[in-house]
Scaffold this active site. Structure first.
Site: not given
Ligand code: SAH
Length: 223
Positions: A72
């Site tokens: 993010s």
């Molecule tokens: N907090 C992360 C942001 C990553 S982007 C960081 O600091 O890098 C969002 C993430 O949510 C992705 O890795 C995606 O695979 C995950 N995601 C999407 N749907 C999800 C779900 N139902 N359960 C768990 N993770 C999920």
């Protein structure tokens, strides 16, 4: 906690000064909480992304982390963290571990961070980094975050880092009923809004904090 960032390359003066610059930009953009700014100044963001794009680590932008997912935007990480931390949560659940950066920031600010990721590769990559650096209060799970983590509930705070049209009801159920706070991107008419939900007994208070751009919250798991 004794964190060791030296096991990673490129952790010299350059990244220290770029991080300080990022922190001053975040201040200009309205982030006030000193603890949050301190955490961003402490955690090397470049460790959580591939070396090929590490030079962009301290730009105030989202970056790819593989499997079509992104780490993010630092301003959004700071903003979401600031909203949650103002309620003094002790135990926090994150949906979407991704690179692990947001969990690492939170680990400096709360007692325990629980984080769920639905893509096994990203879950494993983040775990390797957490282990290498020595985070002792981050607990991770490879599963569909829509179901939350019932065995570890209730949580003082929940952060969802992927967007859906509705916040999954099981997450609201797993929030403590005394000053519980959840923050999540929520989609409406093709746009995503950052929404906070506060829970006090049966009273739910919602607030919108502006437009955001997260990857979608998906169902089920994948390799
Ligand atoms: N907090 C992360 C942001 C990553 S982007 C960081 O600091 O890098 C969002 C993430 O949510 C992705 O890795 C995606 O695979 C995950 N995601 C999407 N749907 C999800 C779900 N139902 N359960 C768990 N993770 C999920």
């Amino acid at each position: 906690m004794n964190l060791d960032f030296k096991k990673f390359s490129g952790t010299g003066m350059t990244s220290d000064s770029s991080r300080a610059k990022l922190v001053s930009i975040l201040k200009e953009q309205g982030i006030k909480n000193k603890k949050v700014l301190n955490a961003i100044n402490t955690i090397p963001r470049h460790i959580f992304i591939d070396e090929a794009i590490a030079s962009k680590a301290y730009d105030n932008t989202a970056l790819p982390i593989g499997k079509s997912q992104t780490i993010s935007h630092p301003l959004i990480v700071a903003k979401m963290t600031e909203i949650l931390i103002s309620r003094n949560p002790k135990r926090i659940l994150e949906i979407g571990t991704g690179s692990g950066y947001q969990a690492a920031i939170l680990s400096l600010l709360v007692d325990k961070v629980y984080s769920i990721e639905r893509i096994e590769l990203l879950h494993k990559k983040a775990n390797t980094i957490f282990r290498k650096i020595g985070f002792k209060n981050i607990y991770t799970k490879f599963s569909d975050g829509n179901e939350g983590w019932k065995q570890k509930s209730p949580f003082d705070a929940i952060i969802v880092t992927a967007g859906a049209s509705e916040v999954p009801s099981s997450l609201i159920d797993q929030l403590t009923s005394r000053n519980g706070v959840l923050i999540s991107p929520v989609e409406k008419n093709g746009k995503q809004y950052l929404k906070s939900i506060e829970k006090n007994d049966t009273i739910i208070t919602e607030k919108v904090h502006g437009v955001v751009n997260f990857v979608p919250l998906l169902q089920g798991t994948e390799k």
